[in-house]
Design an enzyme around this catalytic site. Structure first.
Site, PDB file in Angstrom:
ATOM      1  N   HIS A   4      -1.885 -25.892 -19.679  1.00 50.50           N
ATOM      2  CA  HIS A   4      -1.765 -25.542 -18.265  1.00 50.50           C
ATOM      3  C   HIS A   4      -1.532 -26.735 -17.349  1.00 50.50           C
ATOM      4  O   HIS A   4      -1.432 -26.558 -16.131  1.00 50.50           O
ATOM      5  CB  HIS A   4      -3.023 -24.793 -17.817  1.00 50.50           C
ATOM      6  CG  HIS A   4      -3.284 -23.546 -18.591  1.00 50.50           C
ATOM      7  ND1 HIS A   4      -4.106 -23.525 -19.697  1.00 50.50           N
ATOM      8  CD2 HIS A   4      -2.810 -22.282 -18.447  1.00 50.50           C
ATOM      9  CE1 HIS A   4      -4.150 -22.296 -20.188  1.00 50.50           C
ATOM     10  NE2 HIS A   4      -3.371 -21.525 -19.455  1.00 50.50           N
ATOM     11  N   ARG A  43       2.173 -23.310 -12.476  1.00 50.53           N
ATOM     12  CA  ARG A  43       1.463 -22.207 -11.819  1.00 50.53           C
ATOM     13  C   ARG A  43       1.070 -22.540 -10.377  1.00 50.53           C
ATOM     14  O   ARG A  43       0.164 -21.928  -9.810  1.00 50.53           O
ATOM     15  CB  ARG A  43       0.225 -21.789 -12.615  1.00 50.53           C
ATOM     16  CG  ARG A  43       0.537 -21.216 -13.994  1.00 50.53           C
ATOM     17  CD  ARG A  43      -0.722 -20.970 -14.801  1.00 50.53           C
ATOM     18  NE  ARG A  43      -0.405 -20.396 -16.101  1.00 50.53           N
ATOM     19  CZ  ARG A  43      -0.498 -19.099 -16.406  1.00 50.53           C
ATOM     20  NH1 ARG A  43      -0.905 -18.250 -15.487  1.00 50.53           N
ATOM     21  NH2 ARG A  43      -0.194 -18.662 -17.609  1.00 50.53           N
ATOM     22  N   SER A 203     -18.390 -22.395   4.895  1.00 50.29           N
ATOM     23  CA  SER A 203     -17.283 -21.817   5.663  1.00 50.29           C
ATOM     24  C   SER A 203     -17.660 -20.477   6.287  1.00 50.29           C
ATOM     25  O   SER A 203     -17.000 -20.025   7.229  1.00 50.29           O
ATOM     26  CB  SER A 203     -16.062 -21.626   4.762  1.00 50.29           C
ATOM     27  OG  SER A 203     -16.381 -20.777   3.662  1.00 50.29           O
ATOM     28  N   ASP A 204     -18.690 -19.848   5.742  1.00 45.84           N
ATOM     29  CA  ASP A 204     -19.133 -18.539   6.219  1.00 45.84           C
ATOM     30  C   ASP A 204     -20.657 -18.511   6.223  1.00 45.84           C
ATOM     31  O   ASP A 204     -21.288 -19.009   5.288  1.00 45.84           O
ATOM     32  CB  ASP A 204     -18.634 -17.418   5.307  1.00 45.84           C
ATOM     33  CG  ASP A 204     -17.131 -17.436   5.139  1.00 45.84           C
ATOM     34  OD1 ASP A 204     -16.446 -16.838   5.977  1.00 45.84           O
ATOM     35  OD2 ASP A 204     -16.654 -18.062   4.176  1.00 45.84           O
TER      36      ASP A 204
END
EC number: 2.4.2.1
Length: 237
Positions: A4, A43, A203-204
């Site tokens: 990969h 990818r 982030s949240d």
């Protein structure tokens, strides 16, 4: 070249930052590294090697979730000889005292995944960070004046949970945040006797959705964790 990753042996430094978002990897390379060269585009999972303050370092996206980071981290370790891996990514706070844009250093990672139980079905195997990296990162973050929390995170297989109250209950046990990769990274590090750490930006805030951030902010503005990650990599030399 691995399955990969299209890099040749030697193209990747022995220390690497691992954001989930490949565009965040590109952002780090363009804004923090000198003479950065792209070593992977397969990818769309961008990877770069360059120098930071004279030290050779790499950065590469891993995608989202434990299966994805497991593929890339294993190939980086086994096929390219990477010895130090620091995940830099986002997380959602489940601790009322942890707020958006603050840092979490993942001392340990619980998980609801079977990725580790596939190997050890009889018992729980604790996923822990390398203490040396954790110690370095904590002191760097504090010296830079960043609000930083050290504790456990939950590495979840599920982003959109149908039973969020179960996750929130972990906040009462001292778990700082939920993310999706650290447990798998720590498990791979233990298997191959290399160093790993997760540095997350909140982030949240699952206790206060009004604190949430935009997709663009997540990609390009969480620079504190990037600085801490890079400084930790070179301090570990």
């Amino acid at each position: 070249m691995s399955i990969h990753i299209s890099a040749r042996v030697g193209d990747i430094a022995d220390k690497i930052l691992l954001p989930g978002d490949p565009l965040r990897a590109k952002f780090i390379a363009e804004n923090f590294l000198e003479d950065a060269v792209c070593f992977n585009e397969i990818r769309g999972m961008l990877g770069y090697t360059g120098t930071y303050k004279g030290h050779r370092v790499s950065v590469m996206g891993t995608g989202m979730g434990m299966p994805s980071i497991s593929i890339y981290a294993r190939e980086l370790i086994v096929d390219y000889g990477v010895k130090t891996l620091i995940r830099v990514g986002t997380a959602g706070s489940i601790d009322p005292n942890v707020h958006v844009r603050e840092l979490v250093l993942a001392q340990a990672a619980a998980t609801n995944s079977n990725i580790i139980r596939n190997d050890f079905p009889e018992f729980d195997f604790p996923q822990i960070a390398d203490f040396g990296l954790l110690d370095i990162a904590y002191h760097i973050a504090k010296d830079l004046g960043m609000t930083t929390h050290v504790g456990s995170v939950l590495s979840s297989d599920v982003f959109y949970s149908n039973m969020p109250e179960r996750n929130m209950a972990l906040g009462k046990l001292g778990v700082k945040a939920i993310e999706m990769e650290a447990a798998a990274l720590y498990y791979l590090a233990a298997q191959h006797q290399v160093k790993a750490l997760g540095i997350m930006t909140i982030s949240d805030n699952l206790n206060d959705p009004s604190e949430d951030t935009s997709a663009e902010e997540r990609q390009t503005t969480f620079t504190d964790m990037m600085k801490v990650g890079l400084e930790t990599l070179i301090a570990n030399d």
